[in-house]
Structure formats: structure tokens, C-alpha cells
Design an enzyme around this catalytic site. Structure first.
Site, PDB file in Angstrom:
ATOM      1  N   GLU A  38      39.724  37.396  40.765  1.00  0.00           N
ATOM      2  CA  GLU A  38      38.262  37.254  40.954  1.00  0.00           C
ATOM      3  C   GLU A  38      37.854  35.954  41.623  1.00  0.00           C
ATOM      4  OE1 GLU A  38      39.726  38.492  38.321  1.00  0.00           O
ATOM      5  OE2 GLU A  38      38.601  40.163  37.484  1.00  0.00           O
ATOM      6  N   GLU A  53      41.701  43.937  33.155  1.00  0.00           N
ATOM      7  CA  GLU A  53      40.908  43.662  31.948  1.00  0.00           C
ATOM      8  C   GLU A  53      40.844  44.892  31.034  1.00  0.00           C
ATOM      9  OE1 GLU A  53      37.458  42.036  33.978  1.00  0.00           O
ATOM     10  OE2 GLU A  53      37.719  40.175  32.844  1.00  0.00           O
TER      11      GLU A  53
END
Ligand code: NAD
Length: 673
Positions: A94, A74
Site C-alpha cells: 500500500e 489482510e
């Protein structure tokens, strides 16, 4: 990092900014332990960093190497350009922890790679290599060599070509078929009751298509924060951390190195020996399988040849790899073949006299440095070690069937097992891709000892009012991979029968329900006889309920004068779980397991305990020790209450306000005064 970026942005001499990482990897993402603390203390500044990166007025490039996962990726997504070293693995995994990418990943990725690809990557938590990332538009260049040099070169090119910042948030989404969300949701629904991450991530992705960037981003943050608190995500995170913690053996001298294991010999080519041999050759180890019986060797040879042929046929393995692995495997009937082995694993009949004879012969033929391991499930490892003149080199290696598939390896530390041998056993577990958990010596070790209490309750629940499919349905709906009746049918009812007969003599005061014995008396040994609790029609994979069994159970309840009653799924789950927790607590008290999370790792990897449920001891913490004690006391007052007499450690934990998680972190209970 945010402050540094702001300085660079304000510095008139700086024209472009390059970011790279030191060490083995760029970033493996957030520290999962942080989510159990005050996670906002970390996610807040991280999100600010992403906003700063995104807003840089100068072109900003990130060079990734090793791995770039989760918040690591990210970071790169928030920058304006991305490059990656050839061997980098990239992904947003995730959801595998019941979370979603909560730093803008669900908003930036689809803008870069298109919605269908983003859905595939994010909702499945996939990781990809650098070339694939380049092809789908996730990165701008693949480089070889030093990330520092590569990032400097790329930044210089940006300056030279006067390239402006290119922000993912400003990109328009490529058009796609809106039905894709509905289609993806269907694919995710079945598993969603065990993992809330993928469906929530899909929701965030759909908002990327509907809402302005900032609005959808705020919603993503909110969803992420909600998932952090979700018990199923907590369970998945605990599962992940338990496996890591298990590799850190308490009380083991850290400076002791593991010995090299490149050649393994297995004595006993039965069910377990064959599975262990497969696990070894699959890991590239030179392996030798010996047995006293020619028939057993011939059967093992066939089983292994068929195993490889099947894998090749199903496209799981190339013919060349299959041949290479098989070349590493030799068979024989002579103990002379043991002389070069670094590790010798005994997997012969479960009979102490046979083990004694085997260990004596093995010792005569093994080299002085060899480690001698026993796969015994129930016998006393210290007694087995005593058959040799080198008890410090003896260790238990309790594999689970099928040994080439099941991930768990209970590593049994005998009274005299040396640190080096233990360290080598742990490192061997890693080599053959198992989760090694060190346990002490007791009957059944950790896994089977707790299983006995779990099954005891399952059988009592059957005689009180549940039928096999009620029991299994409740357990499977809660998260077990397979209900207890199906498990026993798979394992073979006769094995449990033999143990119960032994127990009847050893522990006459601990009654079992007679139900499984009645099944055995009718020859219903499970799958291998085509019938057990269920029917298994030959040539099919069907599992059919059988009214004959239901009738046997009801008749048995009548015979013992029990009025059958309705047993709810909640009671099935609660009672079986409490029985496991209570036995687990006793195991901790006796120091057979070093920490509660080791028990959880055993249950998650060897017994099909639902991963998102985190393991029995984790469940105890979710309930709270007070509640565990209260419910145990409640059941202790009822039928078969003796099985629920609370383990004394629980009262101490309650008094000292200590949870199992505290014990995992190394907190110690005060001694009893
Ligand atoms: P098995 O009966 O399938 O195989 C045992 C093999 O040992 C046979 O092939 C036999 O010929 C051979 N053998 C016996 N005496 C020998 C000797 N003196 N020298 C060489 N070979 C000899 O048994 P199994 O199910 O593979 O179990 C083996 C061990 O693993 C037992 O200690 C058992 O408790 C343990 N174990 C079994 C399981 C399971 O699910 N079956 C799981 C964990 C551990």
C-alpha cells in the site's frame, strides 16, 4: 462473503472453514479505481468482513496462490491460519501508493512476524515469496498443487487435532528494542515529503505496541481514510493507473493479434543503438546491432562488454547470465544480417537524407513481414514511412537515453501504421519492460514538445531573476527528479542549441531566452565538457555552482534591459507547470495523445516528473480547470504572455464542466457549435 461466513459459523455441521480463490491469483488487493470513487462504500464492508473472519468461532484457514497483496493478504491475516502455494508472492504494498494497509494489516502483521520484520515489510511495501513468509511466521504451511484440495486438507487437520481458532489480535507482541521506531523514522524522513504513506504506516505500527487492539485498529482506519484524500497519494495512484491505461490503445481493433518478435536488428550502433540493444538482450531477445562504421561497432562492443562486466562486478548479475545475454547479441556492418529480423529499429543520425538511404536499404534486405521502426526524435514519421513500399509496417519507437534504463517508449503511430504493427510495438514494449505510450506524429511528439515549453519558461525565469541553483532547487523540492539546468547539462547543451537554431528559422515569432545559447558560445555544453550551468570536476561526482554562470546571466538581464527581481519557488513551479499543461491541452486537442493520462505516463516515465505529483495533466485537475484558465490568463497578460494564450480546449472543458480525469474515463467533449 460475510453473510456466508456467518451462516457457516451458525451451521452445527460445520467444524472448520477453508477459504481459497479461483483464477490466476488469490487476490491482488483492492481495486485502486475504487479509492477515487466513494471508497468507504468498499472499505466499510471489507472491514466488517475482517471482523467477521477474526470472530469466527470455528478455526478458519485461508489458502493463497498467485499473489496475495494488500487487502487480499489482510483477508488472510484476519483468518486464523494461512497457507500458500509455493510460487505465491505475498505483501502489503500500500505505501507505494501513498497509503497504508487499512484493513488491520498494521495491527495483525507485527503480532505474527514481530515488529522489526513488520516495519521492514510494511514501510517499504515489500513483497516476499511463500518460503520466506513461512520462515518469518506469516504463514503456517507451504503447499503445492490445487488450493481447494490444500485448504480442505488443512481444515481437516485442524478438526482432527481439535485446534482452536488462533487470532492474530490476541497474540502478544514479541519484545523488541523500542528505539527501532526512531531508527526507522530517520530512514523514512527524506522521502516523506513525496510520499506520506510510510511514515503514517510507521505511526500505526507504533500504536500496535502501545494501545489495545481495537483502539489502534480504529486509529489505523482513520489514518488510512485520511491518506486516501491526500493529494500525493492521489498522484501515486494516478501514476499507477495511467501506466495501465496507456496499454489500452484507443481505436485499436481488439481482435487483432500482436505478431511474435523474437529477433531484433538495430541499425546504428551509436548512443541510442547501444542502449536499445542492451534493453533487448536483457529481455532475452536475439539481437543484432549493425553500423556502417567499424569504429562505431568497436566502440559499441566495448561499451556493452563494460556494461556487463560492471553489472557482474557490482553483484547485479551473475557471470553466467551476463554471458548468456551477450551470446544473444551479434555485431556487423552488412545489411544481409537483417534478413531474419522480426523487428528492425533504425537509430542512425538525425538527418532525413540519411534516414531515407537507410530505410531504402533496410527494405531491400528485410523479410516481407518485418516491422520497420524509427527512433527519430524530431523527423516526420510519415515522410520516413513514405521512403518504403510498406508504410503500413513502419512505426516510430522513440526511446529515451539511456535506452536500457529509461522506462518510457513513445510509440509513434503514422498515418498508415497498421493495427497489427501497433499492437506488436506495444507488446514489444512490454517484453523489454518499458511503458509504451502511443502518440501521433508531430514535431517532438508528446514528451519533447511539452519539454520545449517547460524549458522556455525555465530560461525566462533565469533572465527575470532566478539563478540555476534556485531554479533547480525549487523544481527538485517540488518533486522533479532533477532540475532543468542539471537535466540540460546531462543531455548536452549542444543538442538544444541545434534545435533552437532551427526554431529561430521555423518559428521566429516564438522567442527563446538567449541564456542557454550564451553558455554554448562559451563551450559550456554540460557534463561532457566538464561545465555547463554547473561545474563537474573530473574524477568526482560533484555538481558545483559556478559564479561565472551567475554573472553571465545577470549581465544578460542587464543587456536586455530587465530589472532582475526575486523569483519565488512557487512561481517557478507554477509557471513551468502551467506551460506544460497548456501545451498538453493543445496536444489533446490535436489528438496527438489519446488521453490526458497518456501525457502523464510519458512525463512520469521519461522525464523525471515526481511520481507522487501524478503528471502535469493530473496537476491541472488538482488545480481545477477554472483556476488553470485564470492563471494562464494572468500570465498571458505579462511578459512573454503569448506562450500562455490558453489552449481553446480549456474553455470548452470549463463550459462543459469536464475535467481531464473525465476525459481519461472516456467522456467526450461536445463538438463546438
Ligand atoms: P549517434 O550519433 O550516437 O549514433 C548514430 C549511429 O548511426 C552512428 O554510430 C553512425 O555510425 C550510425 N550510422 C549513420 N549512418 C548509418 C548508416 N547509413 N548505416 C548504418 N549506421 C549508420 O546518434 P544517437 O544519439 O544514437 O541518435 C540516433 C537516433 O536516435 C537519432 O535519430 C536521434 O534523434 C534519436 N534519439 C536520440 C536520443 C538521444 O538522447 N541521443 C534520444 C531519442 C532519440
Amino acid at each position: 462473503m460475510s453473510a456466508c461466513l456467518e451462516d457457516l459459523d451458525a451451521d452445527g455441521n460445520v467444524e472448520a472453514v477453508g477459504i481459497y480463490g479461483l483464477g490466476r491469483v488469490f487476490s491482488a488487493g483492492a481495486d485502486i479505481n475504487d479509492f477515487n470513487r466513494d471508497h468507504r462504500a468498499n472499505t466499510g464492508p471489507l472491514r466488517d468482513l475482517f471482523a467477521t473472519l477474526d470472530g469466527m468461532s470455528k478455526p478458519t484457514v485461508v489458502a493463497m496462490h498467485g499473489v496475495a497483496f494488500g487487502a487480499g493478504l489482510e483477508t488472510a491475516l484476519a483468518a486464523h491460519f494461512r497457507i500458500a502455494q509455493e510460487a505465491t508472492r505475498i505483501g502489503l504494498p500500500e505505501v507505494t501508493l501513498g497509503l497504508l494497509p487499512g484493513g488491520g494489516g498494521t495491527q495483525r502483521l507485527p503480532r505474527l512476524v514481530g515488529m522489526p520484520t513488520a516495519i521492514d515489510l510494511i514501510t517499504k511495501g515489500k513483497t516476499i515469496d511463500a518460503q520466506t513468509a513461512l520462515q518469518i511466521g506469516l504463514i503456517d504451511e507451504v503447499f503445492e498443487g490445487d488450493p481447494e484440495i490444500a485448504v480442505a486438507n488443512y481444515a481437516a487437520q485442524l478438526v482432527e487435532s481439535q485446534t482452536s481458532p488462533r487470532r492474530a489480535r490476541d497474540m502478544r507482541l514479541e519484545s523488541f528494542d523500542p528505539a527501532i521506531f526512531e531508527h526507522a523514522a530517520k530512514g523514512l524522513s527524506a522521502a516523506s515529503h513525496q510520499n506520506p504513506g510510510p511514515v503514517a504506516a510507521l505511526g500505526c505500527l507504533s500504536r500496535a505496541a502501545e494501545l489495545p487492539f481495537q483502539e489502534a485498529l480504529a486509529a489505523e482506519y482513520e489514518d488510512f481514510d485520511g491518506l486516501v484524500e491526500h493529494p500525493l497519494s492521489q498522484g501515486l495512484r494516478h501514476a499507477f493507473l495511467s501506466e495501465r491505461l496507456a496499454s489500452k490503445v484507443r481505436g485499436l481493433d481488439k481482435t487483432v493479434p500482436a505478431s511474435d518478435v523474437s529477433e531484433v536488428a538495430i541499425v546504428g550502433a551509436g548512443t541510442m543503438g547501444v542502449g536499445i540493444a542492451l534493453a533487448c538482450v536483457q529481455a532475452g531477445l536475439q539481437t543484432c546491432l549493425i553500423d556502417q562504421s567499424e569504429i562505431a561497432i568497436a566502440r559499441a562492443r566495448d561499451t556493452i562488454a563494460n556494461h556487463f562486466a560492471n553489472r557482474v562486478k557490482r553483484g547485479k548479475l551473475s557471470l553466467a547470465s551476463a554471458q548468456k545475454q551477450q551470446e544473444n547479441l551479434t555485431f556487423g556492418d552488412s545489411y544481409d544480417l537483417l534478413s531474419n529480423a522480426d523487428l528492425i529499429i533504425e537509430a542512425v543520425f538525425e538527418d532525413l537524407a540519411v534516414k531515407q538511404q537507410v530505410f531504402t536499404s533496410v527494405e531491400d534486405h528485410a523479410n516481407a513481414e518485418a516491422i520497420l521502426a524509427s527512433n527519430t526524435s524530431t523527423l516526420d514519421l510519415n515522410q520516413i514511412a513514405g521512403f518504403t513500399k510498406r508504410p503500413n509496417r513502419v512505426v516510430g519507437m522513440h526511446f529515451f537515453s539511456p535506452a536500457n534504463v529509461m522506462r518510457l517508449l513513445e510509440i509513434v503511430r503514422g498515418d498508415q501504421t497498421s493495427d497489427r504493427v501497433l499492437k506488436t510495438a506495444m507488446s514489444f514494449a512490454k517484453t523489454i519492460r518499458k511503458v509504451g505510450v502511443v502518440v501521433g506524429v508531430c514535431d517532438g511528439f508528446v514528451g519533447n514538445r511539452i519539454m520545449e515549453e517547460y524549458l522556455r519558461q525555465c530560461y525566462f525565469l533565469l533572465e527575470e531573476g532566478a539563478l540555476p541553483h534556485d531554479l533547480d532547487h525549487a523544481l527538485e523540492s517540488w518533486g522533479w527528479a532533477m532540475g532543468a539546468c542539471k537535466v540540460m547539462d546531462l543531455a548536452g547543451q549542444d543538442i538544444g542549441w541545434a534545435i533552437r537554431k532551427r526554431r529561430a528559422v521555423e518559428q521566429p515569432d516564438r522567442p527563446y531566452s538567449k541564456i542557454p545559447d550564451i553558455l554554448c558560445e562559451h563551450g559550456r555544453f554540460g557534463r561532457k565538457t566538464g561545465k555547463g550551468y554547473y561545474l563537474y570536476p573530473t574524477g568526482t561526482r560533484d555538481i558545483l555552482t559556478d559564479s561565472t554562470v551567475d554573472l553571465m546571466i545577470v549581465e544578460h538581464s542587464d543587456e536586455i534591459g530587465l530589472n532582475r527581481r526575486s523569483v519565488t519557488p512557487e512561481e517557478i513551479v507554477e509557471r513551468t507547470l502551467l506551460a506544460m499543461i497548456n501545451e498538453g491541452a493543445k496536444i489533446l486537442e490535436e489528438e496527438i495523445a489519446a488521453r490526458p493520462s497518456d501525457i502523464d505516463a510519458i512525463y512520469l516515465n521519461g522525464y523525471g516528473f515526481g511520481r507522487s505529483r501524478g503528471g502535469p495533466m493530473f496537476q491541472a485537475d488538482l488545480m481545477g480547470i477554472d483556476q488553470v484558465l485564470e492563471r494562464l490568463t494572468h500570465f498571458a497578460a505579462g511578459r512573454q504572455g503569448w506562450a500562455f494564450e490558453p489552449a481553446p480546449i480549456l474553455a470548452r472543458m470549463k463550459d462543459q464542466e469536464i475535467s481531464f480525469s473525465d476525459l481519461n474515463q472516456g467522456l467526450k467533449l461536445d463538438a463546438i457549435t
